[in-house]
Scaffold this active site. Structure first.
Site, short mmCIF file in Angstrom:
data_model
loop_
_atom_site.label_atom_id
_atom_site.label_comp_id
_atom_site.label_asym_id
_atom_site.label_seq_id
_atom_site.Cartn_x
_atom_site.Cartn_y
_atom_site.Cartn_z
N LYS A 114 0.82 -1.22 0.00
CA LYS A 114 0.00 0.00 0.00
C LYS A 114 0.85 1.27 0.00
O LYS A 114 0.41 2.31 -0.46
CB LYS A 114 -1.00 -0.02 1.16
CG LYS A 114 -2.08 -1.05 0.95
CD LYS A 114 -3.37 -0.76 1.68
CE LYS A 114 -4.41 -1.80 1.26
NZ LYS A 114 -5.68 -1.68 1.95
N LYS A 196 -3.87 -10.46 -6.89
CA LYS A 196 -5.10 -10.66 -6.12
C LYS A 196 -6.26 -9.84 -6.69
O LYS A 196 -6.04 -8.70 -7.10
CB LYS A 196 -4.80 -10.23 -4.67
CG LYS A 196 -5.92 -10.44 -3.70
CD LYS A 196 -5.63 -9.80 -2.34
CE LYS A 196 -6.32 -8.47 -2.18
NZ LYS A 196 -6.56 -8.01 -0.82
N LYS A 199 -10.98 -4.84 -4.94
CA LYS A 199 -12.10 -3.94 -5.25
C LYS A 199 -11.63 -2.57 -5.69
O LYS A 199 -12.38 -1.80 -6.28
CB LYS A 199 -13.08 -3.84 -4.07
CG LYS A 199 -12.47 -3.49 -2.72
CD LYS A 199 -13.57 -3.26 -1.71
CE LYS A 199 -13.51 -4.10 -0.46
NZ LYS A 199 -12.46 -3.80 0.51
P1 ATP Z 1 -8.66 -3.15 -0.05
O1 ATP Z 1 -8.38 -3.61 -1.46
O2 ATP Z 1 -9.55 -1.97 0.06
O3 ATP Z 1 -7.47 -3.10 0.86
P2 ATP Z 1 -9.49 -5.80 0.63
O4 ATP Z 1 -10.60 -6.30 -0.24
O5 ATP Z 1 -8.13 -6.35 0.46
O6 ATP Z 1 -9.55 -4.24 0.56
P3 ATP Z 1 -11.09 -6.11 2.99
O7 ATP Z 1 -12.26 -5.55 2.34
O8 ATP Z 1 -10.92 -5.62 4.38
O9 ATP Z 1 -9.76 -5.93 2.18
O10 ATP Z 1 -11.14 -7.68 3.00
C1 ATP Z 1 -12.20 -8.36 3.59
C2 ATP Z 1 -11.93 -9.84 3.58
O11 ATP Z 1 -11.86 -10.32 2.22
C3 ATP Z 1 -10.61 -10.25 4.22
O12 ATP Z 1 -10.83 -11.40 5.01
C4 ATP Z 1 -9.70 -10.54 3.06
O13 ATP Z 1 -8.71 -11.48 3.40
C5 ATP Z 1 -10.68 -11.10 2.06
N1 ATP Z 1 -10.22 -10.93 0.68
C6 ATP Z 1 -9.86 -9.77 0.08
N2 ATP Z 1 -9.51 -9.98 -1.21
C7 ATP Z 1 -9.64 -11.32 -1.41
C8 ATP Z 1 -9.41 -12.17 -2.55
N3 ATP Z 1 -9.01 -11.69 -3.72
N4 ATP Z 1 -9.64 -13.49 -2.42
C9 ATP Z 1 -10.05 -14.00 -1.24
N5 ATP Z 1 -10.29 -13.26 -0.13
C10 ATP Z 1 -10.09 -11.94 -0.21
#
Ligand code: ATP
Ligand code: LTN
Length: 334
Positions: A114, A196, A199
């Site tokens: 980040k 990965k 969003k």
């Molecule tokens: P950002 O990209 O805004 O940092 P994020 O999607 O990585 O957000 P969160 O929204 O807090 O982070 O994630 C919520 C949950 O979703 C967490 O348990 C995270 O591990 C899971 N997660 C996030 N991206 C993935 C992915 N691509 N595949 C599986 N699990 C995911």
């Protein structure tokens, strides 16, 4: 609370969730909620670590609340609340900061990533993110924390912090275990399958949002990056196809081996269409239910109010214990 173990998890309201968040985290919350005293949070304070538009953030907080409910979180059983509504989260973070070190925080993979993607705003909160996350978990004496694979390192740090505090001040915190799903713990981007699914990806075709309608879902899967041969098998050198197989297996709750058999001999075009349809079938009813819930703001506010009241009782009990252990004097009331 009933005599069950405690489960805690949280998601950031940093945008509309993807099927990665759903398959890696949210879907498992529903499956686990009956077996645990379950607590789920909207991690709004975490979201402040990257720049947010205030009006959009406010909207996303309700979006996430409605999505939790639409995915089957039952507010009669589980606690659903907004992190900032229980100030103990920020307060415990302060105390835990005093036993955490810049070296260990700056080594975290997410912080390093980040810091690159938000190089114009590398703030103290971004580095402190895992300490706030540890506070979330430890305040509720959580036994189990379901998360996607990307949070494994933060979870390990939470365990280290709990152990460190317990060693220094005496038994205070439960040391939590992670729960990382066997399939779909790391759903990959549809456009760059070695990355990965996120969003916040600038390329909208890279992720399936939980807000995409069936046509959009199918169109995005049709455009998903694959490779030049035409075998539908799970293999390290076929990241695009392996990701699609994983998504299909997870969404239909089948094994990868069964799914490989199901698609043997099919062309990539038909395969991608089948994956798209399967995903659309599952997420469309959730999207509709979420939109229904969003139209009822009073109900959402009620759920969140009740959730914060219940969460706060547990959280302040732990915070009081922590303050006492470190030598602070309890405030006299009445
Ligand atoms: P950002 O990209 O805004 O940092 P994020 O999607 O990585 O957000 P969160 O929204 O807090 O982070 O994630 C919520 C949950 O979703 C967490 O348990 C995270 O591990 C899971 N997660 C996030 N991206 C993935 C992915 N691509 N595949 C599986 N699990 C995911
Ligand atoms: N950092 C997590 C979200 C999160 C979390 C938590 C997850 C904040 N607090 C406590 C589990 C437990 C993420 O997924 N990005």
């Amino acid at each position: 609370m009933e005599d069950k173990k405690t489960l805690f998890s949280a998601i950031q309201p940093s945008g509309i969730l993807t099927i990665g968040n759903y398959l890696g985290a949210l879907r498992n919350f529903k499956k686990l909620q009956d077996d645990y005293n379950s607590i789920f949070s909207v991690a709004d304070l975490h979201t402040l670590t990257v720049r947010q538009d205030p009006a959009t953030l406010r909207k996303n907080i309700y979006e996430l609340t409605a999505l939790y409910l639409a995915c089957g979180i039952n507010p009669e059983k589980s606690i659903l609340f907004i992190q900032s509504h229980v100030s103990a989260h920020a307060e415990l973070t302060w105390v835990l900061n005093t036993i955490c070190y810049p070296g260990e925080l700056s080594r975290m993979t997410q912080f390093k990533e980040k810091s690159k993607t938000h190089e114009d705003n590398v703030n103290m909160g971004l580095m402190d993110y895992p300490v706030l996350m540890a506070s979330d978990i430890l305040l509720y004496q959580s036994d189990l924390v379901p998360v996607g694979a990307d949070q494994k390192q933060h979870l390990e740090l939470s365990r280290d912090i709990a152990i460190r505090f317990n060693n220094r001040f005496g038994e205070t915190f439960t040391v939590p275990d992670g729960y990382i799903p066997k399939t779909a713990a790391r759903v990959m981007s549809l456009q760059e399958p070695t990355k990965k699914m996120s969003k916040s990806d600038a390329n909208l075709n890279a992720f399936i949002s939980m807000d995409d309608d069936p046509d959009t879902v199918i169109r995005k899967f049709k455009r998903a990056v694959t490779d030049s041969d035409n075998r539908i098998i799970f293999s390290e050198d076929k990241p695009g196809i392996s990701n699609l197989l994983t998504i299909y297996a997870a969404i239909t709750e089948k094994s990868i081996a069964d799914v490989e058999k199901e698609f043997a001999g099919l062309g990539y075009g038909d395969f991608k269409l089948r994956v798209g349809e399967a995903v659309a079938n599952v997420i469309e009813p959730i999207r509709q239910e979420k939109n229904k819930l969003l139209a009822n703001r009073d109900y959402l506010d009620d759920v969140l109010k009740n959730g914060a009241e219940r969460a706060e009782r547990v959280a302040y009990r732990t915070l009081a214990k922590v303050y006492k252990k470190v030598g602070l004097v309890a405030r006299k009331r009445g």
